[in-house]
Design a protein around this motif. Structure first.
Motif, PDB file in Angstrom:
ATOM      1  N   LYS A 174      91.347  27.341   1.641  1.00  0.00           N
ATOM      2  CA  LYS A 174      90.497  28.225   1.352  1.00  0.00           C
ATOM      3  C   LYS A 174      89.633  29.034   2.660  1.00  0.00           C
ATOM      4  O   LYS A 174      89.636  28.510   3.426  1.00  0.00           O
ATOM      5  N   GLY A 175      89.337  30.261   2.301  1.00  0.00           N
ATOM      6  CA  GLY A 175      88.658  30.822   3.456  1.00  0.00           C
ATOM      7  C   GLY A 175      89.092  32.473   3.414  1.00  0.00           C
ATOM      8  O   GLY A 175      89.794  32.977   2.772  1.00  0.00           O
ATOM      9  N   ASP A 176      88.022  33.100   4.363  1.00  0.00           N
ATOM     10  CA  ASP A 176      88.304  34.666   4.482  1.00  0.00           C
ATOM     11  C   ASP A 176      89.647  35.043   5.041  1.00  0.00           C
ATOM     12  O   ASP A 176      89.830  36.205   4.785  1.00  0.00           O
ATOM     13  N   THR A 177      90.339  34.325   5.797  1.00  0.00           N
ATOM     14  CA  THR A 177      91.426  34.620   6.463  1.00  0.00           C
ATOM     15  C   THR A 177      92.874  34.441   5.561  1.00  0.00           C
ATOM     16  O   THR A 177      93.935  34.803   5.940  1.00  0.00           O
ATOM     17  N   ARG A 219      96.858  37.118  -6.893  1.00  0.00           N
ATOM     18  CA  ARG A 219      96.127  36.144  -5.873  1.00  0.00           C
ATOM     19  C   ARG A 219      96.586  34.803  -6.176  1.00  0.00           C
ATOM     20  O   ARG A 219      96.893  34.280  -7.092  1.00  0.00           O
ATOM     21  N   PRO A 220      96.873  34.098  -5.018  1.00  0.00           N
ATOM     22  CA  PRO A 220      97.354  32.785  -5.150  1.00  0.00           C
ATOM     23  C   PRO A 220      96.572  31.588  -5.161  1.00  0.00           C
ATOM     24  O   PRO A 220      96.733  30.414  -4.651  1.00  0.00           O
ATOM     25  N   VAL A 221      95.423  31.683  -5.849  1.00  0.00           N
ATOM     26  CA  VAL A 221      94.470  30.707  -5.744  1.00  0.00           C
ATOM     27  C   VAL A 221      94.199  30.226  -7.237  1.00  0.00           C
ATOM     28  O   VAL A 221      94.241  31.104  -8.235  1.00  0.00           O
ATOM     29  N   GLY A 275      88.979  29.036  -6.292  1.00  0.00           N
ATOM     30  CA  GLY A 275      89.416  29.735  -4.937  1.00  0.00           C
ATOM     31  C   GLY A 275      90.267  29.045  -3.752  1.00  0.00           C
ATOM     32  O   GLY A 275      90.522  29.669  -2.879  1.00  0.00           O
ATOM     33  N   TRP A 276      90.891  28.040  -4.238  1.00  0.00           N
ATOM     34  CA  TRP A 276      91.785  27.087  -3.424  1.00  0.00           C
ATOM     35  C   TRP A 276      93.345  27.481  -3.610  1.00  0.00           C
ATOM     36  O   TRP A 276      93.712  27.692  -4.847  1.00  0.00           O
ATOM     37  N   MET A 277      93.891  27.571  -2.446  1.00  0.00           N
ATOM     38  CA  MET A 277      95.594  28.008  -2.569  1.00  0.00           C
ATOM     39  C   MET A 277      96.231  26.654  -2.319  1.00  0.00           C
ATOM     40  O   MET A 277      95.981  26.100  -1.428  1.00  0.00           O
ATOM     41  N   VAL A 278      97.134  26.319  -3.193  1.00  0.00           N
ATOM     42  CA  VAL A 278      97.831  24.980  -3.145  1.00  0.00           C
ATOM     43  C   VAL A 278      99.128  25.298  -2.311  1.00  0.00           C
ATOM     44  O   VAL A 278      99.888  26.464  -2.746  1.00  0.00           O
ATOM     45  N   THR A 279      99.405  24.633  -1.190  1.00  0.00           N
ATOM     46  CA  THR A 279     100.402  25.146  -0.204  1.00  0.00           C
ATOM     47  C   THR A 279     101.713  24.435  -0.468  1.00  0.00           C
ATOM     48  O   THR A 279     102.836  24.721   0.073  1.00  0.00           O
ATOM     49  N   ARG A 280     101.663  23.328  -1.015  1.00  0.00           N
ATOM     50  CA  ARG A 280     102.677  22.185  -1.295  1.00  0.00           C
ATOM     51  C   ARG A 280     103.250  21.750  -0.067  1.00  0.00           C
ATOM     52  O   ARG A 280     104.188  21.158   0.183  1.00  0.00           O
ATOM     53  N   ASP A 281     102.301  21.745   1.012  1.00  0.00           N
ATOM     54  CA  ASP A 281     102.331  21.179   2.304  1.00  0.00           C
ATOM     55  C   ASP A 281     101.920  19.791   2.408  1.00  0.00           C
ATOM     56  O   ASP A 281     100.878  19.265   1.488  1.00  0.00           O
ATOM     57  N   ARG A 282     102.650  18.866   2.967  1.00  0.00           N
ATOM     58  CA  ARG A 282     102.155  17.355   2.667  1.00  0.00           C
ATOM     59  C   ARG A 282     101.767  17.216   4.558  1.00  0.00           C
ATOM     60  O   ARG A 282     102.115  17.458   5.510  1.00  0.00           O
ATOM     61  N   GLY A 283     100.627  16.411   4.312  1.00  0.00           N
ATOM     62  CA  GLY A 283      99.961  16.129   5.759  1.00  0.00           C
ATOM     63  C   GLY A 283      98.911  14.927   5.509  1.00  0.00           C
ATOM     64  O   GLY A 283      98.566  14.497   4.510  1.00  0.00           O
ATOM     65  N   HIS A 284      98.188  14.921   6.496  1.00  0.00           N
ATOM     66  CA  HIS A 284      97.175  13.809   6.619  1.00  0.00           C
ATOM     67  C   HIS A 284      96.069  13.957   7.775  1.00  0.00           C
ATOM     68  O   HIS A 284      96.466  14.783   8.893  1.00  0.00           O
ATOM     69  N   TRP A 285      94.861  13.374   7.630  1.00  0.00           N
ATOM     70  CA  TRP A 285      94.041  13.724   8.572  1.00  0.00           C
ATOM     71  C   TRP A 285      94.147  12.454   9.663  1.00  0.00           C
ATOM     72  O   TRP A 285      94.377  11.463   9.415  1.00  0.00           O
ATOM     73  N   LYS A 286      94.322  12.892  10.914  1.00  0.00           N
ATOM     74  CA  LYS A 286      94.410  12.098  12.033  1.00  0.00           C
ATOM     75  C   LYS A 286      93.062  11.730  12.417  1.00  0.00           C
ATOM     76  O   LYS A 286      92.031  12.004  12.113  1.00  0.00           O
ATOM     77  N   GLU A 287      92.929  10.543  13.106  1.00  0.00           N
ATOM     78  CA  GLU A 287      91.879   9.677  13.524  1.00  0.00           C
ATOM     79  C   GLU A 287      90.756  10.666  14.323  1.00  0.00           C
ATOM     80  O   GLU A 287      89.705  10.467  14.315  1.00  0.00           O
TER      81      GLU A 287
END
Length: 162
Positions: free
Chosen positions: A2-5, A18-20, A24-36
């Motif tokens: 989500k964002g202006d860009t 619009r893909p949201v 207002g969120w766009m679902v990318t279908r990318d898989r990831g995780h937050w690192k420490e």
């Protein structure tokens, strides 16, 4: 995301779609995780994931390790059908040197980092014809090529046994 860009959308006959979602969120279908350290690590696309014997395998993880090998300049992993496990990873490899690497040595290299079930059973040479669209490879074309190549190999083996 989500964002202006965020890009404006997909061009269709009726105009720009619009893909949201409603929020207002766009679902990318990318898989990831937050690192420490707070950074987001992208692991791959959900639609690329394969399931082998009940195990989820992300092809991009295997590709990353393959490309760390000294004789691999480019790699792409796709799912191929397997009677026992449902699917197995197959790797297309573009070698840096004319002489192809020893596959057993390459498997041993992968085994230093990857779980055994993630190591591809099939290694295919990178196709000579271009199978890219712009800067991206077309995974579906590579998958079809892998299935075709492995089917031909099976037929050749069946002929030798007969």
């Amino acid at each position: 995301m989500k964002g202006d860009t965020l890009f404006l959308g997909y061009w269709e006959k009726a105009g720009v779609r619009r893909p949201v979602n409603e929020a207002g969120w766009m679902v990318t279908r990318d898989r990831g995780h937050w690192k420490e350290d707070g950074a987001l690590q992208i692991l791959g696309r959900l639609d690329n994931m394969l399931i082998s014997g009940g195990e989820n395998i992300q092809p991009e993880e295997i590709e990353d390790v393959l490309q760390q090998h000294h004789n691999v300049s480019q790699a792409l992993v796709v799912a191929v059908e397997d009677e026992e496990y449902g699917q197995r990873p197959a790797a297309f490899v573009q070698w840096r040197e004319e002489k192809n690497a020893d596959i057993e040595e390459l498997k041993a290299f992968l085994g230093q980092t990857l779980a055994r079930f993630k190591i591809p059973e099939h290694f295919l040479n990178w196709p000579s014809e271009s199978m890219t669209t712009g800067f991206k490879v077309h995974r579906a074309s590579f998958q079809a090529l892998a299935e075709e190549s492995l089917a031909q190999t099976r037929m050749d083996c069946d002929k030798k046994e007969a």
